[in-house]
Design an enzyme around this catalytic site. Sequence first.
Site, PDB file in Angstrom:
ATOM      1  CD  GLU A  68      -1.706  -2.471   1.793  1.00 39.76           C
ATOM      2  OE1 GLU A  68      -2.399  -3.315   1.833  1.00 39.76           O
ATOM      3  OE2 GLU A  68      -0.413  -2.627   2.076  1.00 39.76           O
ATOM      4  CG  PHE A 130      -9.763  -9.685  11.522  1.00 42.69           C
ATOM      5  CD1 PHE A 130      -8.483 -10.010  11.974  1.00 42.69           C
ATOM      6  CD2 PHE A 130      -9.950  -9.534  10.032  1.00 42.69           C
ATOM      7  CE1 PHE A 130      -7.647 -10.581  11.134  1.00 42.69           C
ATOM      8  CE2 PHE A 130      -8.745 -10.092   9.073  1.00 42.69           C
ATOM      9  CZ  PHE A 130      -7.889 -10.544   9.730  1.00 42.69           C
ATOM     10  CD  GLN A 131      -7.309  -7.225   7.836  1.00 45.33           C
ATOM     11  OE1 GLN A 131      -8.130  -7.097   7.046  1.00 45.33           O
ATOM     12  NE2 GLN A 131      -6.094  -7.640   7.417  1.00 45.33           N
ATOM     13  CE  LYS A 180     -16.976  -6.819   3.677  1.00 44.98           C
ATOM     14  NZ  LYS A 180     -16.320  -7.957   4.251  1.00 44.98           N
ATOM     15  CG  MET A 494      22.969  12.428   3.031  1.00 46.00           C
ATOM     16  SD  MET A 494      23.724  13.533   2.107  1.00 46.00           S
ATOM     17  CE  MET A 494      23.069  13.769   0.449  1.00 46.00           C
TER      18      MET A 494
END
Length: 579
Positions: A68, A130-131, A180, A494
């Site tokens: 993502e 969940f999630q 949802k 760097m």
Amino acid sequence: MDTTQEVTTKLAEPKKTTQVTGSVALLEGLIAEGTETIFGYPGGAIMPIYDAIYDYKEKLNHILVRHEQGATHAAQGFARTSGKVGVVFATSGPGATNLVTGLADAQIDSTPLVCITGQVFAHLLGTDAFQETDVINITTPVTKWNYQVTDASEIPAALAKAFYIARSGRPGPVLIDITKNAQMQLFDYEGYVPCNHIRSYRPKPIVRNEYIEQAAALINNAKKPFILFGQGVSLGNAEEEFKAFVEKSGIPAAWTILGAGAIPTDHPLNVGMLGMHGNYGPNVQTNSCDVLIAIGMRFDDRVTGRLDKYAKQAKVVHLDIDPAEIDKNVKADVPVWGDCKETLPLLTKLVTEKTHAGWLAEFKAYEKIEKEELIEPELNPQSGELTMGEVIHQLNILTKGEAVIVSDVGQHQMVACRYGKLNATRLTVTSGGLGTMGFGLPAAIGAKFGAPNRTVVAVIGDGGFQMTLQELGTIMQFGVDVKILILNNQFLGMVRQWQQLFNEKRYSFVDITSPDFVKLAESYYIAGKKVTERTDLVGSLEQMLQHPGSFLLEVMVSKEHNVFPMVPQGCSVSEIRLK
């Protein structure tokens, strides 16, 4: 006689409605906003939207990324090259939290994104389902606006508001979190109405003519005026207005790394890059000018160095669309609020046409010193190991300043920005304010979708490449024609440079081991080649650029070559070091 008149009232015809799901309303809204490409990754909480998009394959091109974070960076690259809003889909929980780095990057670099995240059913909110994560509070600090939808009827208006906020004023990322049940719910859809006004939100300040007049007076009386320009010029689509102002005023102009390309690199009044690793003249002359004109830039610490020693001798004129940037870091004597596409023509009309030949000659003198002591040995070494600078120099010659150069973060980024030749706007894409390693590869994917007719070259270090190399899978699956140029110095360069210069060469965990990048590319069906000798460089760059499709070219460069000039941390810009 009955004089009573019968009054009939004609009732308004009811609006035509259609029963659709929240997911369908979302997709119809995206199409209405001109969206063609979406970068995303499916999951349980956003599954209804992905089910709906199955029937929209001919209208919406969904690019399945491998992470993502890659979706947000790809959307950034798309937005930066196309000038449009980048769109991202992700699921709840870890899918949503994986967006945070990209959102933060887009927020600080003013990149317009609309991110859609799925969320658990509304009745499960707050139950640690969940999630489930509180994505609204998590992303509030790194978005311009966010909103949670729990009822399908809210979706059209929320989406319209999101696009308006993302692209108007100072652009930025917006996130809509949709439960949802709202994605699945049927409701009476009355069509999509774009948003063009929100009460209490003023994306463009009212231009005040008195400040325009005061700015013009300062500029007209200046003996050594100096322009600093940033990304605000290109974000405002004001390149032509800016060029007209520069050429009429005859004032030398220098750019931030995000402002590069607003006027061509070889324009006679373009005197180079500002900042920690910028050019010698622009940094030194910042503390010699008498009027400093900042346009669409925010005086970042990497540009200013020590603020208590920054341009104290100069009067400051600051043009910016975001009032919050005025006086935030550098006090403005004349604040010119507004969109520079509006303010620059007003200012140009009032400034006197001049050349400032003597002042410009001072920049040229510093440029000569830098070329002799630093640039020429960097770009045209006659022996020894390959340098990053000569690779970018040869790339410039072959692309003729017409390619999109996407850089990751590190030494190679500074070299690409310093030496990249840009003949047009929106040809440079990099992570400026956040400095996100791993940005380069996914951003290049998005940049190619945003500028399909241009060659896109991703210039990446061996460290940053390994942070998001899984996006090679996206390139493979969708046949994205991206040229990947890895400048491999076998260090986190760097950080190593700073450890060498300021920590007595105590190299602490910067020696990085890498896989065989060419074989890795081949495992993704991407052609590749490795260069170790100077005699092979030009031919290999030509092979990469001419190859039909994606190509990975790894160039082994000097391990302990440092990027100069450099303004050491805690020093003023006039204390810039050439070595």
